[in-house]
Design a protein around this motif. Structure first.
Motif, mmCIF file in Angstrom:
data_model
loop_
_atom_site.group_PDB
_atom_site.id
_atom_site.type_symbol
_atom_site.label_atom_id
_atom_site.label_comp_id
_atom_site.label_asym_id
_atom_site.label_seq_id
_atom_site.Cartn_x
_atom_site.Cartn_y
_atom_site.Cartn_z
ATOM 1 N N ARG A 75 1.618 2.404 -3.377
ATOM 2 C CA ARG A 75 0.496 2.774 -4.233
ATOM 3 C C ARG A 75 -0.434 3.814 -3.604
ATOM 4 O O ARG A 75 -1.511 4.101 -4.141
ATOM 5 N N ALA A 113 0.830 -1.216 0.000
ATOM 6 C CA ALA A 113 0.000 0.000 0.000
ATOM 7 C C ALA A 113 0.855 1.253 0.000
ATOM 8 O O ALA A 113 0.478 2.273 -0.590
ATOM 9 N N ASP A 115 -6.342 8.323 -0.388
ATOM 10 C CA ASP A 115 -6.226 7.196 0.545
ATOM 11 C C ASP A 115 -5.760 7.665 1.915
ATOM 12 O O ASP A 115 -6.300 7.246 2.951
ATOM 13 N N THR A 143 -2.411 7.010 -2.508
ATOM 14 C CA THR A 143 -2.777 8.294 -3.090
ATOM 15 C C THR A 143 -3.096 9.276 -1.967
ATOM 16 O O THR A 143 -3.301 8.878 -0.814
ATOM 17 N N LYS A 203 -7.371 -2.359 0.583
ATOM 18 C CA LYS A 203 -7.842 -1.919 -0.742
ATOM 19 C C LYS A 203 -6.807 -1.071 -1.468
ATOM 20 O O LYS A 203 -6.771 -1.051 -2.699
ATOM 21 N N MET A 204 -5.963 -0.397 -0.714
ATOM 22 C CA MET A 204 -4.906 0.404 -1.325
ATOM 23 C C MET A 204 -3.915 -0.448 -2.111
ATOM 24 O O MET A 204 -3.219 0.055 -2.991
ATOM 25 N N THR A 205 -3.832 -1.737 -1.798
ATOM 26 C CA THR A 205 -2.909 -2.618 -2.519
ATOM 27 C C THR A 205 -3.358 -2.828 -3.956
ATOM 28 O O THR A 205 -2.550 -3.199 -4.810
ATOM 29 N N GLY A 206 -4.663 -2.663 -4.218
ATOM 30 C CA GLY A 206 -5.199 -2.920 -5.546
ATOM 31 C C GLY A 206 -5.258 -4.393 -5.894
ATOM 32 O O GLY A 206 -5.471 -4.756 -7.054
ATOM 33 N N ASN A 207 -5.100 -5.241 -4.867
ATOM 34 C CA ASN A 207 -5.086 -6.690 -5.076
ATOM 35 C C ASN A 207 -6.335 -7.299 -4.438
ATOM 36 O O ASN A 207 -6.466 -7.324 -3.211
#
Length: 254
Positions: free
Chosen positions: A120, A117, A125, A122, A159-163
């Motif tokens: 990635r 995270a 976030d 933002t 969710k910040m991981t995008g995975n």
């Protein structure tokens, strides 16, 4: 009294259940000895060759069956019970994964998620995470197990991981925590107001590492937080934080 070696775990067994059977047999074998007292968790861990968290989980399992009661500094007190009739082999006897097993899994997964995270993150976030902490600070009258800000903070990082797989794994671990009767039993002895500042401070440290976009710092901050939770749950009795008069009204969780 020297105990027999613990049997090798089968795929459908939990270690705390095996240890709970050992402790139940120990109690039964000493039922006629008025001078016998249940050894401390540290002594049991050394005698049986397992970790203290496993002993704690086994004791909780016995406590939930009315065999023992944990009374703070007094230790593990054996209650009148027909120990020989207690079984951990029945199909409906599994009360789920142990609290420390869940925390160990969270340590492995959430620390790595925080590192990813950090790469990635933002600005949006980070603002969401800051609001989650503010909500935790406002939830002073909320049972810790039900704090929305805490859950939202950890799920936002997932969710910040995008995975999607990481998100699903962390959601599952939190759901298991919420459904675990062992979690609730373990946390009865923690005084919420004693641990809340420490854990909120941990969340600030995680957010600071994420702001720096530093994966290593984020990993260490998340790992430190979960280890702090583990240590607090293990050492609450020794720190004198048992508060039975407030347990029913405050509860705890993490």
């Amino acid at each position: 009294m020297q105990q027999e070696p613990l049997p090798r775990l089968q795929s459908d067994q939990r270690l705390y259940q095996v240890v709970a059977r050992q402790l139940a047999r120990m109690i039964e074998q000493n039922a006629g000895n008025r001078n016998w007292r249940m050894p401390s968790e540290r002594e049991l861990a050394e005698e049986l060759g397992v970790s203290r968290p496993v002993i704690r989980e086994a004791v909780i399992a016995l406590e939930m069956r009315g065999i023992v009661e944990v009374k703070g500094r007094a230790g593990i007190v054996v209650l009148p019970a027909r120990v020989s009739q207690v079984s951990f082999d029945l199909p409906d006897s599994d009360i789920g994964p142990g609290p420390f097993e869940l925390l160990e899994a969270r340590l492995a997964i959430e620390a790595s998620a925080a590192a990813l995270a950090a790469e990635r993150a933002t600005s949006y976030d980070l603002m969401v995470l800051e609001e989650c902490i503010h909500q935790m600070e406002r939830e002073t009258n909320v049972v810790l197990l039900q704090e929305k800000g805490d859950r939202d903070f950890h799920m936002t990082i997932a969710k910040m991981t995008g995975n999607a797989i990481i998100v699903s794994m962390i959601e599952t671990l939190w759901a298991q925590r919420d459904e675990s009767v062992m979690w609730k039993k373990l946390h009865e002895h923690i005084h919420a107001e004693s641990v809340r500042p420490l854990w909120i401070g941990d969340h600030h440290a995680i957010l600071s590492a994420l702001r720096l976009r530093n994966p290593d710092a984020a990993y260490k901050a998340m790992a430190r937080h979960i280890r702090n939770v583990i240590n607090e749950l293990m050492e609450a009795d020794e720190r004198g934080r048992f508060a039975p008069e407030t347990a029913s009204s405050e509860g705890t969780g993490r």
